[in-house]
Scaffold this motif. Sequence first.
Motif, PDB file in Angstrom:
ATOM      1  N   ALA A 110       0.833  -1.214   0.000  1.00 57.69           N
ATOM      2  CA  ALA A 110       0.000   0.000   0.000  1.00 57.69           C
ATOM      3  C   ALA A 110       0.862   1.257   0.000  1.00 57.69           C
ATOM      4  O   ALA A 110       0.564   2.232  -0.697  1.00 57.69           O
ATOM      5  CB  ALA A 110      -0.941  -0.010   1.203  1.00 57.69           C
ATOM      6  N   GLY A 111       1.941   1.231   0.771  1.00 56.72           N
ATOM      7  CA  GLY A 111       2.852   2.362   0.767  1.00 56.72           C
ATOM      8  C   GLY A 111       3.506   2.553  -0.588  1.00 56.72           C
ATOM      9  O   GLY A 111       3.711   3.694  -1.043  1.00 56.72           O
ATOM     10  N   GLY A 112       3.842   1.445  -1.248  1.00 55.99           N
ATOM     11  CA  GLY A 112       4.418   1.530  -2.582  1.00 55.99           C
ATOM     12  C   GLY A 112       3.457   2.135  -3.581  1.00 55.99           C
ATOM     13  O   GLY A 112       3.850   2.920  -4.460  1.00 55.99           O
ATOM     14  N   GLN A 113       2.179   1.793  -3.462  1.00 51.84           N
ATOM     15  CA  GLN A 113       1.165   2.388  -4.345  1.00 51.84           C
ATOM     16  C   GLN A 113       1.037   3.882  -4.081  1.00 51.84           C
ATOM     17  O   GLN A 113       0.876   4.678  -5.022  1.00 51.84           O
ATOM     18  CB  GLN A 113      -0.186   1.693  -4.137  1.00 51.84           C
ATOM     19  CG  GLN A 113      -1.351   2.307  -4.903  1.00 51.84           C
ATOM     20  CD  GLN A 113      -1.273   2.104  -6.412  1.00 51.84           C
ATOM     21  OE1 GLN A 113      -0.288   1.597  -6.935  1.00 51.84           O
ATOM     22  NE2 GLN A 113      -2.319   2.503  -7.115  1.00 51.84           N
ATOM     23  N   ALA A 114       1.142   4.288  -2.813  1.00 45.33           N
ATOM     24  CA  ALA A 114       1.088   5.713  -2.490  1.00 45.33           C
ATOM     25  C   ALA A 114       2.264   6.457  -3.135  1.00 45.33           C
ATOM     26  O   ALA A 114       2.099   7.547  -3.686  1.00 45.33           O
ATOM     27  CB  ALA A 114       1.101   5.906  -0.978  1.00 45.33           C
ATOM     28  N   LEU A 115       3.457   5.853  -3.058  1.00 41.11           N
ATOM     29  CA  LEU A 115       4.627   6.462  -3.697  1.00 41.11           C
ATOM     30  C   LEU A 115       4.459   6.524  -5.209  1.00 41.11           C
ATOM     31  O   LEU A 115       4.862   7.499  -5.851  1.00 41.11           O
ATOM     32  CB  LEU A 115       5.883   5.660  -3.347  1.00 41.11           C
ATOM     33  CG  LEU A 115       6.347   5.701  -1.888  1.00 41.11           C
ATOM     34  CD1 LEU A 115       7.528   4.753  -1.686  1.00 41.11           C
ATOM     35  CD2 LEU A 115       6.721   7.112  -1.464  1.00 41.11           C
ATOM     36  N   ASP A 116       3.858   5.477  -5.776  1.00 38.74           N
ATOM     37  CA  ASP A 116       3.657   5.419  -7.220  1.00 38.74           C
ATOM     38  C   ASP A 116       2.722   6.529  -7.680  1.00 38.74           C
ATOM     39  O   ASP A 116       2.970   7.203  -8.691  1.00 38.74           O
ATOM     40  CB  ASP A 116       3.101   4.049  -7.602  1.00 38.74           C
ATOM     41  CG  ASP A 116       3.167   3.785  -9.097  1.00 38.74           C
ATOM     42  OD1 ASP A 116       4.122   4.259  -9.741  1.00 38.74           O
ATOM     43  OD2 ASP A 116       2.276   3.100  -9.614  1.00 38.74           O
ATOM     44  N   LEU A 117       1.636   6.727  -6.953  1.00 38.91           N
ATOM     45  CA  LEU A 117       0.688   7.794  -7.302  1.00 38.91           C
ATOM     46  C   LEU A 117       1.344   9.164  -7.175  1.00 38.91           C
ATOM     47  O   LEU A 117       1.130  10.053  -8.000  1.00 38.91           O
ATOM     48  CB  LEU A 117      -0.542   7.718  -6.409  1.00 38.91           C
ATOM     49  CG  LEU A 117      -1.464   6.505  -6.630  1.00 38.91           C
ATOM     50  CD1 LEU A 117      -2.509   6.424  -5.518  1.00 38.91           C
ATOM     51  CD2 LEU A 117      -2.150   6.593  -7.991  1.00 38.91           C
ATOM     52  N   ALA A 118       2.167   9.338  -6.134  1.00 36.73           N
ATOM     53  CA  ALA A 118       2.834  10.630  -5.913  1.00 36.73           C
ATOM     54  C   ALA A 118       3.891  10.914  -6.973  1.00 36.73           C
ATOM     55  O   ALA A 118       4.262  12.074  -7.186  1.00 36.73           O
ATOM     56  CB  ALA A 118       3.472  10.648  -4.524  1.00 36.73           C
ATOM     57  N   ALA A 119       4.363   9.833  -7.651  1.00 38.82           N
ATOM     58  CA  ALA A 119       5.440   9.989  -8.630  1.00 38.82           C
ATOM     59  C   ALA A 119       4.954  10.477  -9.986  1.00 38.82           C
ATOM     60  O   ALA A 119       5.773  10.806 -10.853  1.00 38.82           O
ATOM     61  CB  ALA A 119       6.170   8.661  -8.812  1.00 38.82           C
ATOM     62  N   GLU A 120       3.634  10.517 -10.192  1.00 36.36           N
ATOM     63  CA  GLU A 120       3.115  10.946 -11.488  1.00 36.36           C
ATOM     64  C   GLU A 120       3.547  12.374 -11.794  1.00 36.36           C
ATOM     65  O   GLU A 120       3.337  13.286 -11.005  1.00 36.36           O
ATOM     66  CB  GLU A 120       1.585  10.837 -11.512  1.00 36.36           C
ATOM     67  CG  GLU A 120       1.087   9.397 -11.485  1.00 36.36           C
ATOM     68  CD  GLU A 120      -0.413   9.294 -11.658  1.00 36.36           C
ATOM     69  OE1 GLU A 120      -1.046  10.324 -11.942  1.00 36.36           O
ATOM     70  OE2 GLU A 120      -0.956   8.185 -11.510  1.00 36.36           O
ATOM     71  N   GLY A 121       4.195  12.536 -12.944  1.00 34.08           N
ATOM     72  CA  GLY A 121       4.626  13.858 -13.363  1.00 34.08           C
ATOM     73  C   GLY A 121       5.877  14.350 -12.677  1.00 34.08           C
ATOM     74  O   GLY A 121       6.299  15.494 -12.895  1.00 34.08           O
ATOM     75  N   SER A 122       6.513  13.498 -11.822  1.00 38.00           N
ATOM     76  CA  SER A 122       7.739  13.905 -11.138  1.00 38.00           C
ATOM     77  C   SER A 122       8.884  13.004 -11.562  1.00 38.00           C
ATOM     78  O   SER A 122       8.672  11.968 -12.198  1.00 38.00           O
ATOM     79  CB  SER A 122       7.560  13.850  -9.614  1.00 38.00           C
ATOM     80  OG  SER A 122       7.299  12.524  -9.196  1.00 38.00           O
TER      81      SER A 122
END
Length: 288
Positions: free
Chosen positions: A148-160
């Motif tokens: 779940a934490g990895g998915q949160a990081l993945d979502l935050a990585a969009e466009g960065s």
Amino acid sequence: MVEGELRRLLDTRPLEGELYRPDRLLKAMRHGVLNGGKRLRPFLVLETAALFEATDDTAALRVAAALECIHCYSLVHDDLPAMDDDDLRRGKPTVHRAFDEAAAILAGDSLLTYAFDIVSAPETAMPAEAKITLVNRLARASGMGGMAGGQALDLAAEGSSLSEDETLRLQAMKTGALIRFACEAGAVIGGAQDADIERLGEFGAAIGLAFQLADDLLDLTASSEAMGKATGKDAAAGKATLASLHGIDWTRQQLRGLVAQAEDILEPFGERADTLKQAARFVAERQS
């Protein structure tokens, strides 16, 4: 075996202590689980348990099925409009498309909690200490420090733009954590020593990274029809994967290196680990 166990566990009949299983919720759960898939994670549980000559196949099978419930819950939630917004999974409509968003959220919630029910239930016959170890490791592998934490990081990585180390950490959490758990779980069920549990965890980490690299490669090279889901979405979302950063040839070289690493880790087990070595090669060379 795993498919049969999942069908049995997701039967319409309530378990002892359950009042009722809502029909539509159960149908949504079954849609998210019984729709194909490689069953790689449960396979790894069963094969690593067999490596240590686990005496109770039923316990390993139940833990394997529980892990697949968590994996499938993650896919149901990942496909939601608020996350990856996918219409297809394994070539079929995603749960929120086949039902609705509320049903998909509840199906995912139910699969997650049901996994811990399965592991902790009396029918999963193993020493209490082993059960506690599995529940704790599974909670960590699937929670904020894992999938779940990895998915949160993945979502935050969009466009960065993530560094290579940040990308590796994201992948180790989102994809690698459950694969590592699968390999450790079989060793725990088989009563392995701590050193061997750690060795199998290292094997799981290696093939977990290989799985994600292969996934990134397929996102660049495979068709949607072959994958049973949309491809090219990482680039469209502005996510820089290791495959897109370094190229196809580099990625394939890394995959070969990870397979060799996984095989070296298993060397002390001799021929008994041949099937797990084949699994490592499958993970790296898969076409879907």
